[in-house]
Design a protein around this motif. Structure first.
Motif, PDB file in Angstrom:
ATOM      1  N   ALA A   1       0.832  -1.207   0.000  1.00  0.00           N
ATOM      2  CA  ALA A   1       0.000   0.000   0.000  1.00  0.00           C
ATOM      3  C   ALA A   1       0.865   1.254   0.000  1.00  0.00           C
ATOM      4  CB  ALA A   1      -0.930  -0.009   1.208  1.00  0.00           C
ATOM      5  N   ALA A   2       1.964   1.227   0.746  1.00  0.00           N
ATOM      6  CA  ALA A   2       2.869   2.381   0.780  1.00  0.00           C
ATOM      7  C   ALA A   2       3.515   2.598  -0.591  1.00  0.00           C
ATOM      8  CB  ALA A   2       3.943   2.162   1.844  1.00  0.00           C
ATOM      9  N   ILE A   3       3.898   1.489  -1.243  1.00  0.00           N
ATOM     10  CA  ILE A   3       4.490   1.599  -2.587  1.00  0.00           C
ATOM     11  C   ILE A   3       3.462   2.142  -3.573  1.00  0.00           C
ATOM     12  CG2 ILE A   3       5.429   0.262  -4.521  1.00  0.00           C
ATOM     13  CD1 ILE A   3       6.692  -1.608  -2.428  1.00  0.00           C
ATOM     14  N   ASP A   4       2.231   1.632  -3.470  1.00  0.00           N
ATOM     15  CA  ASP A   4       1.159   2.121  -4.355  1.00  0.00           C
ATOM     16  C   ASP A   4       0.908   3.607  -4.152  1.00  0.00           C
ATOM     17  OD1 ASP A   4       0.838  -0.359  -5.437  1.00  0.00           O
ATOM     18  OD2 ASP A   4      -1.015  -0.845  -4.362  1.00  0.00           O
ATOM     19  N   LEU A   5       0.918   4.028  -2.892  1.00  0.00           N
ATOM     20  CA  LEU A   5       0.684   5.440  -2.585  1.00  0.00           C
ATOM     21  C   LEU A   5       1.789   6.313  -3.167  1.00  0.00           C
ATOM     22  CD1 LEU A   5      -1.314   7.273  -1.112  1.00  0.00           C
ATOM     23  CD2 LEU A   5       0.112   7.066   0.946  1.00  0.00           C
ATOM     24  N   ALA A   6       3.034   5.850  -3.037  1.00  0.00           N
ATOM     25  CA  ALA A   6       4.158   6.608  -3.584  1.00  0.00           C
ATOM     26  C   ALA A   6       4.090   6.666  -5.113  1.00  0.00           C
ATOM     27  CB  ALA A   6       5.473   5.972  -3.141  1.00  0.00           C
TER      28      ALA A   6
END
Length: 627
Positions: A60-65
């Motif tokens: 999710a953090a990678i997707d957000l970035a």
């Protein structure tokens, strides 16, 4: 919350397409940047990294970035639109970072959607642009640094914001929305019922239902996999219940659904892309595709007819047939007629294709409301239908949009480095300027490059790399592009990577290889028809009416002879004589001479008369629907 956000973004994307179809698109880069921004957000929501796994928070953090940097690149392009178009700015470190983030996100969403093959090819194109100067011989180029590549990809209209994304964000988007609205207002079920009514009671009725229904669905969806998943869930169980072998049932549906890629008006969205690439109108492309699409479905229909007679396959019971009154009820057929009537009106009055599609949507909704709106409850259900169709169109656009964005990256690198010209020169020199040998090499390479890649992306790839070779030896651009398009398309039923077959085999619950074998047999005519484009340009509506008539007669005889051969039709007691005669007729009909065509036509008529005298009238050489 996650599902609601996905629905909202999908509906917003559909609404954006509807608005720009009605009132006109924004300036080029602005339209495309908004489209890519919405596509990336929706793609990350639909294909979340690490979904269902313990490390999903990291994903999710990678997707957000990825979402953040991609949106930043889109907003940066919109804000600096005037400067980009007027002064051709030099790339900075910020530009490089934004470009890298956007490109990696596009390729990553592509990977999540369809696997490694296509993004791998696009990544190889980027690597070739940056490192190709180190290759020996003719494949090497002068070299391009990261600044020049960034300027091409981000700071202009030849890279990420190029022609393919422009077509996806306007014309293709409008037609995808048109198809979604048509299906959600009951057009899909009407097509299915009409197919059952037309074909169900003839020999091989269930199989012919699959052919007709998939043809009708394919005309608006243009996706082989979507066709199999939609119509196949009805037709394959029906065929199995009536005694069809599972492999045959799956093969029939895979072939019938693949025809949707080559059937106007949508043609897997490739018609719009082809029109832009070769500088012809969409109407010219759709017109050129009519006869080949007819021959494709004629071949499938006829082969099924012969197989059904030889194997004694059952017809659909009368109890399962919808009545003509219910199928042709005005509340069902009225919206469809109005939709296509309004679409045709827009095209004939010179409006843009996307505006014409908007007319079709308005005509469809207006007639649907007039014929089906009776109470407040109907108003609520209609509002839900509108939102659902917008959402469905948005989700459908993710696959096409993200793939065309990836294809645009690849094409921009191919054009920048001159790789297409280099490869065409190599192919021409190897084949010695022989059109037929070049065409054979091109056909094989196109099927290999198209494996595992959706039709539109496959076409863009082969159009950039292989079509120039045919054009270089004098083949007209529209013929060259239709040639490579057909072979890229039939890769979905050609082993070893045949996506439509995989889906059909899953529904039929049988091994995919047996389904692929049946599919190749049923679709055999399509492996040869593109070569007839070269022999008979009239097949693509080029030349005079006489040229078209000659091409149509040649294609009809060839298709029927091939269908009789692969369908096991018997005219003589000896199988060898039977095979030799049919293949001889097919060969003579394919040769571009009136003498050969005349002999083939005479032999075809003789076989038809012979069959009339040998067996019952209801097993004629020519297949009959609805008998």
């Amino acid at each position: 919350m996650y599902a609601v956000t996905t629905k909202a973004v999908a509906a917003l994307l559909g609404l954006f397409i509807l608005y720009t179809s009605a009132f006109g698109a924004f300036e080029g880069l602005i339209q495309r940047a908004i489209f890519i921004g919405l596509i990336v957000i929706l793609g990350l929501l639909m294909f979340p990294l690490g979904a269902g796994k313990r490390w999903r928070p990291v994903g999710a953090a990678i997707d957000l970035a990825a979402c953040g940097i991609s949106l930043a690149a889109c907003i940066y392009t919109i804000v600096n639109y005037d400067e980009i178009m007027e002064s051709l700015p030099t790339a900075t470190s910020l530009d490089i970072a934004l470009t890298a983030g956007l490109v990696l996100t596009i390729l990553e969403v592509s990977r999540r959607a369809i696997g490694w093959v296509f993004p791998g090819i696009a990544a190889a194109g980027l690597a070739y642009a940056l490192l190709g100067q180190y290759l020996p011989g003719s494949l090497g180029h002068r070299g391009f640094d990261v600044y020049f590549v960034t300027e091409t990809l981000l700071l202009g209209d030849l890279g990420v914001w190029g022609l393919l994304v422009g077509v996806a964000s306007t014309t293709i988007g409008a037609f995808i929305l048109f198809g979604s609205v048509l299906l959600f207002t009951g057009g899909g079920q009407t097509f299915m019922d009409l197919s059952v009514r037309l074909s169900g009671r003839s020999p091989g009725g269930a199989a012919k239902i699959a052919t007709v229904a998939s043809g009708l669905f394919g005309m608006i969806s243009g996706s082989a996999v979507a066709n199999v998943a939609t119509t196949g869930n009805f037709t394959i169980p029906l065929m199995k219940r009536l005694g069809y072998p599972p492999a045959l049932a799956g093969g029939i549906e895979a072939v019938a659904s693949t025809g949707g890629q080559i059937a106007p008006p949508v043609m897997g969205a490739a018609a719009f892309v082809m029109a832009e690439i070769i500088g012809r109108s969409y109407f010219d492309i759709a017109k050129a595709a009519v006869l080949p699409a007819f021959l494709y479905y004629l071949g499938a229909f006829a082969t099924i007819h012969f197989i059904a007679i030889n194997r004694g396959l059952k017809v659909v019971p009368e109890s399962e047939m919808p009545s003509w009154a219910s199928v042709l009820a005005l509340r069902r057929t009225g919206p469809i007629i109005m939709a296509f009537g309004a679409l045709l009106f827009g095209i004939l009055t010179g409006r843009s294709v996307q505006t014409s599609a908007f007319f079709g949507i308005i005509g469809l909704f207006g007639s649907f409301l007039a014929l089906n709106l009776h109470s407040a409850k109907d108003i609520r259900s209609t509002l839900k239908l509108i939102l659902d169709s917008l959402e469905d169109a948005g989700k459908a656009l993710v696959m096409i949009g993200i793939l065309l964005a990836g294809a645009q990256i690849l094409v921009s690198m191919v054009n920048m480095t001159g790789l297409g010209v280099t490869l065409s020169s190599v192919i021409v020199s190897m084949a010695g300027n022989s059109v037929w040998l070049i065409a054979l090499v091109t056909a094989v390479v196109c099927m290999i490059l198209g494996m595992g890649i959706p039709t539109t992306a496959a076409y863009v790839l082969v159009a950039a790399v292989m079509a120039p070779a045919l054009i270089k030896v004098g083949v007209p651009p529209i013929i060259a592009h239709m040639f490579v398009f057909y072979y890229a398309t039939i890769s979905v039923i050609t082993p070893p990577v045949c996506v439509a077959v995989f889906v059909a085999a899953g529904i039929a619950q049988t091994h995919w290889l047996s389904v692929a074998r049946e599919a190749c047999k049923l679709g055999a005519v399509t492996y040869v028809i593109p070569f007839m484009f070269l022999a008979y340009p009239g097949m693509l509506a080029a030349g005079s009416w006489l040229d078209f008539a000659e091409a149509a007669l040649s294609g009809f005889i060839f298709t029927m002879a091939f269908a009789a051969f692969f369908g096991g039709a018997r005219f003589f007691d000896s199988r060898i004589v039977n095979a030799v005669v049919l293949l001889a007729i097919a060969t003579l009909s394919a040769l571009p001479t009136w003498y050969g065509l005349g002999v083939a036509a005479a032999a075809f008529v003789f076989l038809w008369l012979l069959r009339r005298h040998r067996i019952r009238p209801d097993t004629d050489l020519a297949p009959q629907a609805g008998s």
